[in-house]
Design a protein around this motif. Structure first.
Motif, PDB file in Angstrom:
ATOM      1  N   GLN A  12     -11.208 -11.468 -75.849  1.00 49.89           N
ATOM      2  CA  GLN A  12     -10.475 -12.731 -75.812  1.00 49.89           C
ATOM      3  C   GLN A  12     -11.149 -13.775 -76.682  1.00 49.89           C
ATOM      4  O   GLN A  12     -12.236 -13.529 -77.207  1.00 49.89           O
ATOM      5  CB  GLN A  12     -10.306 -13.238 -74.376  1.00 49.89           C
ATOM      6  N   TYR A  33     -16.514  -5.620 -73.994  1.00 51.87           N
ATOM      7  CA  TYR A  33     -16.268  -6.729 -73.076  1.00 51.87           C
ATOM      8  C   TYR A  33     -17.156  -6.547 -71.857  1.00 51.87           C
ATOM      9  O   TYR A  33     -17.677  -5.459 -71.612  1.00 51.87           O
ATOM     10  CB  TYR A  33     -14.786  -6.786 -72.670  1.00 51.87           C
ATOM     11  N   SER A  36     -13.792  -9.028 -68.898  1.00 54.16           N
ATOM     12  CA  SER A  36     -12.391  -9.233 -69.293  1.00 54.16           C
ATOM     13  C   SER A  36     -11.611  -7.921 -69.333  1.00 54.16           C
ATOM     14  O   SER A  36     -10.975  -7.598 -70.338  1.00 54.16           O
ATOM     15  CB  SER A  36     -12.341  -9.919 -70.660  1.00 54.16           C
ATOM     16  N   ALA A  39      -7.773  -8.340 -70.123  1.00 51.87           N
ATOM     17  CA  ALA A  39      -7.564  -8.803 -71.501  1.00 51.87           C
ATOM     18  C   ALA A  39      -7.873  -7.681 -72.487  1.00 51.87           C
ATOM     19  O   ALA A  39      -7.150  -7.499 -73.477  1.00 51.87           O
ATOM     20  CB  ALA A  39      -8.433 -10.025 -71.785  1.00 51.87           C
TER      21      ALA A  39
END
Length: 104
Positions: A12, A33, A36, A39
């Motif tokens: 993100q 990540y 997240s 996302a």
């Protein structure tokens, strides 16, 4: 074969924007990540649907050497390694940049 780019913090924000520019330019991407999950999954799905590149998402805490080693080993096993690293992951302790110390 396309170059493999690992983008830390890539699910993100700025990391996502970097990932999207990379896939538009025909790079294979590994999206790292930490928290997240949703996302990262949505971005992976978007890339698979719209771009002719390989994409992989890996959850790993880049502040922990063992997790980084595991992530790199997985990329090497699946895709032969990383050609380009973009270290985008960060921790923002506050929104007040002018109050941050040098250590932060």
């Amino acid at each position: 074969m396309n170059k493999v780019v690992l983008v830390t913090g890539g699910a993100q924000g700025i990391g996502k924007a970097i990932v999207l520019e990379l896939v538009k330019n025909h790079y294979d991407v590994v999206i790292n990540y930490l928290t997240s999950n949703k996302a990262a999954a949505l971005l992976e799905e978007e890339i698979k649907k719209n771009y002719d590149v390989r994409v992989m998402t890996i959850q790993a805490d880049v502040s922990k050497e063992e997790e980084v080693n595991t992530m790199i080993s997985l990329i090497e096993k699946e895709w032969g390694g990383v050609d380009i690293l973009i270290n985008n992951a960060a921790v923002d302790l506050s929104n007040l940049f002018h109050l941050k110390t040098a250590d932060e």
